[in-house]
Enzyme design. Structure first.
Site, PDB file in Angstrom:
ATOM      1  N   PRO A  31      16.848 -23.271 -17.168  1.00  0.00           N
ATOM      2  CA  PRO A  31      17.028 -24.393 -16.232  1.00  0.00           C
ATOM      3  C   PRO A  31      15.734 -25.014 -15.718  1.00  0.00           C
ATOM      4  O   PRO A  31      15.779 -25.986 -14.981  1.00  0.00           O
ATOM      5  CB  PRO A  31      17.811 -23.752 -15.084  1.00  0.00           C
ATOM      6  CG  PRO A  31      17.357 -22.326 -15.080  1.00  0.00           C
ATOM      7  CD  PRO A  31      17.142 -21.961 -16.534  1.00  0.00           C
ATOM      8  N   LYS A  89      10.333 -21.825 -15.727  1.00  0.00           N
ATOM      9  CA  LYS A  89       9.030 -21.628 -16.370  1.00  0.00           C
ATOM     10  C   LYS A  89       8.343 -22.959 -16.655  1.00  0.00           C
ATOM     11  O   LYS A  89       7.115 -23.053 -16.557  1.00  0.00           O
ATOM     12  CB  LYS A  89       9.197 -20.789 -17.638  1.00  0.00           C
ATOM     13  CG  LYS A  89       9.744 -19.398 -17.341  1.00  0.00           C
ATOM     14  CD  LYS A  89      10.068 -18.617 -18.596  1.00  0.00           C
ATOM     15  CE  LYS A  89      10.844 -17.361 -18.280  1.00  0.00           C
ATOM     16  NZ  LYS A  89      12.222 -17.645 -17.796  1.00  0.00           N
ATOM     17  N   CYS A 130      14.625 -11.335 -21.638  1.00  0.00           N
ATOM     18  CA  CYS A 130      15.123 -10.561 -20.499  1.00  0.00           C
ATOM     19  C   CYS A 130      16.019  -9.437 -21.020  1.00  0.00           C
ATOM     20  O   CYS A 130      17.048  -9.121 -20.432  1.00  0.00           O
ATOM     21  CB  CYS A 130      15.853 -11.451 -19.494  1.00  0.00           C
ATOM     22  SG  CYS A 130      17.255 -12.352 -20.177  1.00  0.00           S
TER      23      CYS A 130
END
EC number: 2.1.1.178
Length: 479
Positions: free
Chosen positions: A128, A131, A247
């Protein structure tokens, strides 16, 4: 913090026992996974310094604990989360901070480590936007960022976050990340590939994250990741830096993907160790120099980060077969550009040489100069910021340009009270006790630009975009 019940497939637990270093406790891993995730935020230094942010929020009683790998990152504890969500605070609405998980701040820290200062960066899987916005802040809105997102529904969210944070140096694309190696070979100084993954590290946020987990799906995902990192590596210039992150926690999607790249291009891949990235980084360091962050190490999400350098060129891929289509914009001529710049300055909008004026029909846009080399090579979903629309009486300045370019010290700036600012965010006209003198008013709150308004008598006509209008309880506590 209360415990929550996480679903763990037996095969996953077996895999984690094998993957976890002997220096770590498996019981500590299970206990950490059962604890809810700590909230964390990152101060948007494009808008405010960390010191000024801490001073601004000091009266709120927030407990802010510094995140070791990100100077502008903090774990946050607050008593009024149920009464007022963090996303409804004035500071969030005006882009002063981004709600971002602490471990997801690691990849950008790695990208800019050791004084790395890239001028053209690609974020391959950007939505979204946590980063991308972090990269833009590190670049101080200079240079250019290509932010790509494969999911069409997430491109809109990505743009909304970029706009809220006042970012001007980004171009958005909507492609499968596997096209870039062929489409834009050796075009980027740095690339972040935060790869799609099995999400094993997010169980503290989503206890059901592993409901569809299987070793077979891990292998399928890893195959896609290898294709993505290969494409990204082709798009990276020799001497450039690639950060690969996920992740997830298994080696198949992490270390093995990076080792595969090195085996494929043994003379072109150099692993850059991350043991000195921040104090305590060695606790998560692998023998290859990667960071494999199990959740119990820093009390955050599980995460993996690798940094590598492209030491020499590699054979180019065949050119892609898709057609980019005509680019519908043309550069604005110097004389007209000077007139536009002068008119914009009159309402407090200013920009530097990193941005150049382009036109499409009656629309005026500012594009980062560093992205111009990509025109004709990829099709953009959105490029730079929309500055204005021209009409008979002049220019209709756009909200995203105000948020990115306006100076709150402009002579036409008008500071709202908290109650007036809340009305503004609800999309309502504002009736200040003492109306401003100017007809075109730069509306500010907490000394931050939040929009432009037309003064009509004693009323400020609201121009806040309809899609951003907020309902429910906001920062004054009124619903």
């Amino acid at each position: 913090m209360a415990q929550h019940t996480v679903y763990f497939p037996d095969a996953f637990l077996t895999q984690m026992r094998e993957a976890m270093p002997s220096t770590l406790s498996f019981d500590d891993f299970l206990a950490a996974c059962q604890r809810p995730l700590r909230r964390s935020i990152r101060v948007n230094t494009l808008k405010i310094s960390v010191a000024d942010f801490l001073q601004l929020t000091a009266p709120y009683g927030w407990t802010l604990t510094p995140i070791p790998w990100c100077e502008e990152g903090f774990w946050i504890e607050r008593d009024d989360e149920d009464a007022l969500p963090l996303g409804s605070t004035a500071e969030h609405l005006s882009g002063l901070f981004y709600i971002q998980e602490a471990s997801s701040m690691l990849p950008v820290a790695a990208l800019f480590a050791d004084g790395n200062a890239p001028q053209r960066v690609m974020d391959v899987a950007a939505a979204p936007g946590s980063k991308t916005t972090q990269i833009a802040a590190r670049m101080n809105n200079e240079g250019a960022i290509l932010a790509n997102e494969f999911s069409a529904s997430r491109v809109k969210v990505l743009h909304a976050n970029i706009s809220r944070c006042g970012i001007s140096n980004v171009a958005l694309t909507h492609f499968d990340g596997r096209v870039f190696g062929a489409a834009v070979p050796e075009m980027f100084d740095a690339i972040l590939l935060d790869a799609p993954c099995s999400g094993e590290g997010v169980v503290r946020k989503d206890p059901d994250a592993l409901k569809n987990w299987s070793p077979e799906s891990n292998q399928e995902i890893a195959a896609t990741q290898r294709e993505l990192i290969d494409s990204a590596f082709h798009a990276l210039r020799p001497g450039g830096t690639l950060v690969y992150s996920t992740c997830t926690l298994n080696r198949e999607e992490n270390e093995a993907v990076c080792l595969w790249l090195k085996e494929t291009y043994p003379d072109a891949v150099e692993f850059l160790p991350l043991g000195d990235l921040f104090p305590g980084a060695n606790k998560a360091l692998t023998e290859e120099g990667f960071l494999h962050v199990f959740p119990q190490i820093y009390d955050c999400e599980g995460f993996f980060v690798a940094r590598l350098r492209k030491t020499q060129a590699i054979p180019v891929l065949p050119a892609p077969k898709y057609k980019v289509g005509n680019f519908p914009f043309s550069p604005v001529k110097d004389r007209e550009a000077g007139q536009i710049r002068q008119a914009a300055a009159g309402v407090g909008l200013n920009w530097d040489g990193n941005l150049r004026l382009w036109q499409r029909d009656k629309e005026l846009w500012l594009f980062p100069v560093g992205i111009e080399a990509l025109i004709g090579k990829v099709r953009f979903s959105r490029l730079g910021i929309k500055l204005a629309e021209t009409h008979n009486k002049g220019y209709r300045w756009q909200h995203e340009a105000v948020i990115a370019l306006a100076s709150p010290d402009n002579v036409n700036a008008f500071e709202l009270t908290p109650q007036e600012a809340e009305e503004w965010y609800r999309g309502r006209d504002v009736y200040p006790q003492a109306a401003p003198v100017a007809d075109d008013v730069l509306v500010t709150f907490q000394h931050q630009p939040i929009g432009l308004a037309k003064r009509i008598g004693s009323r400020l006509k609201n121009s806040y975009p309809r899609e951003l209008v907020r309902d429910g309880k906001l920062f004054t506590g009124n619903a």
